[in-house]
Write an enzyme that holds these catalytic residues in place. Structure first.
Site, PDB file in Angstrom:
ATOM      1  N   ASP A 227      -3.222  -3.008   4.991  1.00  0.00           N
ATOM      2  CA  ASP A 227      -1.549  -3.974   4.920  1.00  0.00           C
ATOM      3  C   ASP A 227      -1.796  -5.174   3.862  1.00  0.00           C
ATOM      4  O   ASP A 227      -2.711  -5.509   3.334  1.00  0.00           O
ATOM      5  CB  ASP A 227      -1.685  -5.262   6.731  1.00  0.00           C
ATOM      6  CG  ASP A 227       0.046  -5.461   6.731  1.00  0.00           C
ATOM      7  OD1 ASP A 227       0.968  -5.464   6.174  1.00  0.00           O
ATOM      8  OD2 ASP A 227       0.231  -5.271   7.777  1.00  0.00           O
TER       9      ASP A 227
HETATM   10  C1  BGC Z   1       3.643  -5.629   7.045  1.00  0.00           C
HETATM   11  C2  BGC Z   1       3.964  -4.857   6.929  1.00  0.00           C
HETATM   12  C3  BGC Z   1       4.649  -3.631   5.690  1.00  0.00           C
HETATM   13  C4  BGC Z   1       3.980  -4.648   4.577  1.00  0.00           C
HETATM   14  C5  BGC Z   1       3.985  -4.090   3.738  1.00  0.00           C
HETATM   15  C6  BGC Z   1       3.194  -6.637   6.007  1.00  0.00           C
HETATM   16  O1  BGC Z   1       3.461  -8.384   5.752  1.00  0.00           O
HETATM   17  O2  BGC Z   1       2.640  -6.370   8.147  1.00  0.00           O
HETATM   18  O3  BGC Z   1       3.653  -4.341   8.395  1.00  0.00           O
HETATM   19  O4  BGC Z   1       4.377  -2.737   5.878  1.00  0.00           O
HETATM   20  O5  BGC Z   1       3.998  -6.065   4.536  1.00  0.00           O
HETATM   21  O6  BGC Z   1       6.285  -4.956   3.174  1.00  0.00           O
END
Ligand code: BGC
Length: 815
Positions: A227
């Site tokens: 993530d």
């Molecule tokens: C989220 C993800 C997301 C990523 C990219 C993170 O804060 O938990 O689900 O894909 O950001 O935006």
């Protein structure tokens, strides 16, 4: 041209160690580094799951906004999930995106979880099967899916540091099961390791989950990325099964990982294996070798094709929770008082990384007004937010173009203009998405106000603000309040004041991103001037008692009152959990007052997750519509009038009161969040009597028909226990029944669980015999002592319309 082989050894062999490791961290926020030497093109990722936002966090291109995950899941339809996957792939291909970061398949553990709106359900079987269908839809079109977030990531409080404490059986039977099903039924090309720790080990370093279970036992061939900003270590993450660090270009790997390989902490074959998975992903998605061709004739986000799909997909998940005295569908020709802030500003999506920039959003007021011309009086409701949000609708126009929105000028440190742009939603993002060389130092906003009277005006975003309108000035120093990663984007600070304005007044604001003469970091200003910036502008909030009195008067004058209530992105968002299931503001008072004044009252609930309904016995009908996407108002109107059958069934249990759920708290104690309820989450715990009966059970939903169940039995000789049942539509409208089969083990230590379902359409009077096979994964338990699966043992199969309406039981002896 290099030949592409399955193990990519020839490509990997041409790169030196630093060359390999460079590729294992993203190049930008949403792209991976290309490498000409091996024919690797730029791989582009975009957030999902309710639309394909593109390479910009906010203010990016216009894309289709789908109904949210709980609404889509409420159709209990793998066909619909497949169609959604296809649709997402088309939206991705239109932007030459290779991988969509979705679906989100964490479970609804506690209803307080801020991000549940992105995830399908509290049930792992329903979640896994829908996820698999969605992934097949995407990948059949050549666009990669990314299951997220692996694993035990069910809440947002302290999300970057919290430790989910989950026993192995619970992990296997509940939280890993959707991932396991999706891997075996759809082979997703990628997954995302979560922010949190699981049993004391970061999800990005999970030797057990990533290496032993996912890549080992399940034989998963895809890539595991982190993530965003979740990777904290070098060797533990690289050895713990993480293949790719996101985002880039900075991150903990790079030179430090080169050094770790040189010192022997990480072996080079481990690096090669990460790269092999990355190349496999690129190969599958068309970024390795010859660049893929993209179809040129894809439907635009506002095309008739999208309008039809998005209306239908939203409407079929809409769920009739109660319907006394045939309060719904609305009767032809009756005068409707349509009441509530959510009727006018219908909430179509949740907050955070799932947000997109849709071409339009149809409100319930617009949708019902078009469907019942001349019969609908629209009345605003009480305030529903504590934080003001950037102007929506036509409150502001760009003085340069006359379009709804704001004129934005970005300037560098020397005051030179970097870019002028029109911002339709009055917000802009600086930093993460910049594709210009200079660093933005100042942003200027200019807009014309289209209303007269008291207005709430202000600013949003980290920095030093100077705001001016109609001779009034405000100065604000805005800072982030917490320490969460990305807070300046996900929860930017705001400040407002009330100003008397006249239509045509100019509203100007300027924000200095780096306050001069200060330590920017200490002052809370993100180092690179990253942030979400916007103007707040709306009519000043009115006294709730006055608003409620007006609504009650309108209700009394109509034949039926339809009150639209709900949550907003303040409750249903990434990064923040809820603290109550009560409707925000004085919405409950509004419903009571309208119900007391109206002949009949219908309540529409515009929220993706459970809310409390203290007024339930005072109203005729309740329709749950979740976050219905850009066509939301049309879908809700079609469901209210019965033009489309709202045959949804709940995908999560609605508790009767705050705290009355098997898992409630989402606040870690000493960093730990114990999943103490084990496998008894949601309906499983309610059914076992661990908590009082819920207001509405998982699986509940009435539609506009009634159903008779008969001739229930087991199919002789079927390969898996299979229930046969004959259902008859005893109502007077065509509808669709979702026949649900649950397994109730004889062993009280084992919870009841969904074992299968089948949806059948039927016209009035029609009898349909349905066979529902049980899923073998619902008849097993994790045997911790033997570290393997075992049969749960005997029990009963329950044939039900949600566990509050069990129609028949069948003994199961072969478990
Ligand atoms: C989220 C993800 C997301 C990523 C990219 C993170 O804060 O938990 O689900 O894909 O950001 O935006």
């Amino acid at each position: 041209m290099t030949t592409v082989t399955d193990d990519y050894a020839d490509l990997i062999g041409t790169l030196d160690l630093p060359g390999k490791i460079t590729l294992l961290t993203g190049a930008t926020t949403f792209t991976l580094a290309p490498c000409d030497a091996i024919g690797l093109g730029e791989l582009r990722l975009s957030d999902g799951p309710t639309g394909v936002r593109g390479l910009k966090f906010s203010g990016g291109r216009t894309v289709a906004l789908l109904p949210n995950a709980t609404l889509l899941a409420s159709a209990w339809s793998e066909d619909a999930a497949y169609e959604v996957g296809r649709l997402l792939a088309e939206e991705a291909m239109a932007q030459q995106i290779h991988v969509v970061l979705g679906p989100t398949i964490n479970l609804h553990r506690s209803p307080l979880g801020g991000r549940l709106f992105e995830a399908y359900s509290e049930d792992p079987l329903l979640t896994g099967r829908l996820a698999a269908a969605c992934v097949r839809g995407m990948q059949d079109s050549g666009v990669g899916a990314c299951l997220k977030h692996l694993v035990a990531n069910e809440s947002e409080t302290d999300r970057n540091t919290m430790n989910s404490v989950v026993d192995e059986a619970t992990l296997r039977e509940l939280y890993l099961l959707p991932f396991e099903i999706a891997v075996s039924e759809s082979d997703p090309w990628s997954m995302m390791a979560a922010y949190n720790d699981v049993n004391g080990v970061a999800a990005t370093e999970q030797q057990h989950v990533n290496n032993e279970v996912v890549k080992g036992e399940w034989g998963y061939q895809g890539l595991i990325m982190s993530d965003w900003f979740a990777t904290r270590t070098v060797a533990p993450a690289a050895n713990g099964g993480l293949d790719l660090v996101m985002p880039g270009p900075d991150g903990p790997w790079g030179d430090a990982l080169v050094a770790a390989v040189e010192s022997g902490e990480v072996s080079e074959p481990v690096i090669d294996e990460h790269l092999r998975r990355l190349l496999r992903l690129a190969d599958r998605a068309g970024a390795l070798g010859e660049p893929r061709d993209y179809p040129a004739d894809l439907p635009a986000p506002d095309s008739p094709r999208r309008r039809e799909q998005l209306t239908r997909l939203a409407a079929q998940g809409i769920t009739v929770l109660t319907n006394r005295n045939a309060g719904l569908p609305l009767h032809p020709g009756e005068r409707v008082a349509l009441i509530g802030r959510h009727a006018i500003e219908t909430i179509d999506m949740g907050g955070g990384s799932a947000q997109v920039n849709p071409p339009y959003q149809i409100s319930v007021a617009e949708g019902l007004g078009l469907r019942l011309p001349g019969d609908v009086a629209v009345v605003d409701g009480v305030e529903v937010r504590t934080r003001p949000v950037p102007a929506r609708g036509g409150f502001l126009t760009n003085p340069a173009t006359g379009e709804p929105g704001v004129h934005v000028t970005l300037l560098d440190g020397a005051g030179a203009v970097i870019e002028e742009r029109h911002a339709p939603a009055a917000t802009t993002v600086v930093g993460v998405d910049d594709d210009f060389d200079a660093t933005v130092s100042t942003i200027r906003f200019r807009a014309r106000i289209n209303a007269s009277g008291p207005a709430e005006l202000g600013s949003m975003g980290v920095g030093s603000w100077h705001v001016r309108a109609n001779g009034h000035e405000q100065r604000h120093e805005l800072r982030v309040s917490g320490s969460g990663i990305g807070e300046e984007l996900l929860a930017p600070p705001v400040a407002t004041g009330t100003v008397e304005v006249n239509g045509g007044d100019v509203f100007e604001a300027e924000v200095l991103l780096r306050p001069p003469g200060r330590d920017a970091a200490a002052a809370g200003t993100p180092a690179a001037g990253v942030g979400l910036y916007g103007l707040i502008a709306r009519a000043a909030p009115r006294d709730a008692a006055e608003v409620i009195a007006e609504a009650a008067a309108a209700a009394a004058a109509a034949d039926v009152a339809v009150v639209v209530v709900g949550l907003t992105e303040e409750q249903e968002t990434e990064a923040v959990d809820k603290s109550t299931l009560r409707l925000p503001g004085a919405q409950d008072d509004l419903v009571y007052a309208v119900a007391a004044a109206a002949k009949r009252t219908v309540v529409v609930v515009n929220a993706a997750t459970p809310v409390l309904m203290p007024w339930l016995n005072e109203v005729e009908a309740v329709l749950w519509v979740a976050l219905p996407g850009q066509e939301g108002g049309h879908a809700v109107a079609a469901a209210l009038t019965g033009d489309i059958e709202p045959a949804g069934r709940l995908v999560t249990t609605f508790p009767a009161a705050d705290g009355q759920t098997p898992a409630w708290s989402v606040t870690p104690v000493g960093g730990d969040l114990p999943y103490a309820e084990g496998t008894f989450i949601g309906y499983r715990g309610h059914f076992a009597g661990h908590t009082p009966a819920p207001r509405f059970w998982f699986g509940h939903g009435l539609g506009y028909a009634t159903w008779d169940y008969a001739d229930v039995g087991l199919v002789a000789g079927a390969p898996v226990p299979t229930v046969t049942v004959t259902v008859t539509n005893t109502g007077n409208r065509p509808s669709r029944e979702v026949v649900q089969v649950y397994f109730e083990p004889a062993d009280p230590a084992q919870p009841v669980r969904l074992a299968g379902w089948r949806a059948v359409p039927a016209t009035p009077g029609r009898r349909v015999t349905v066979e529902v096979p049980t899923d073998p994964r619902s008849l097993r338990r994790w045997d911790t002592a033997n570290n393997g699966w075992a049969d749960v043992g005997p029990g009963r199969l329950l044939v039900a319309r949600g566990l509050g309406d069990i129609r028949a039981t069948v003994p199961l002896t072969t478990g």
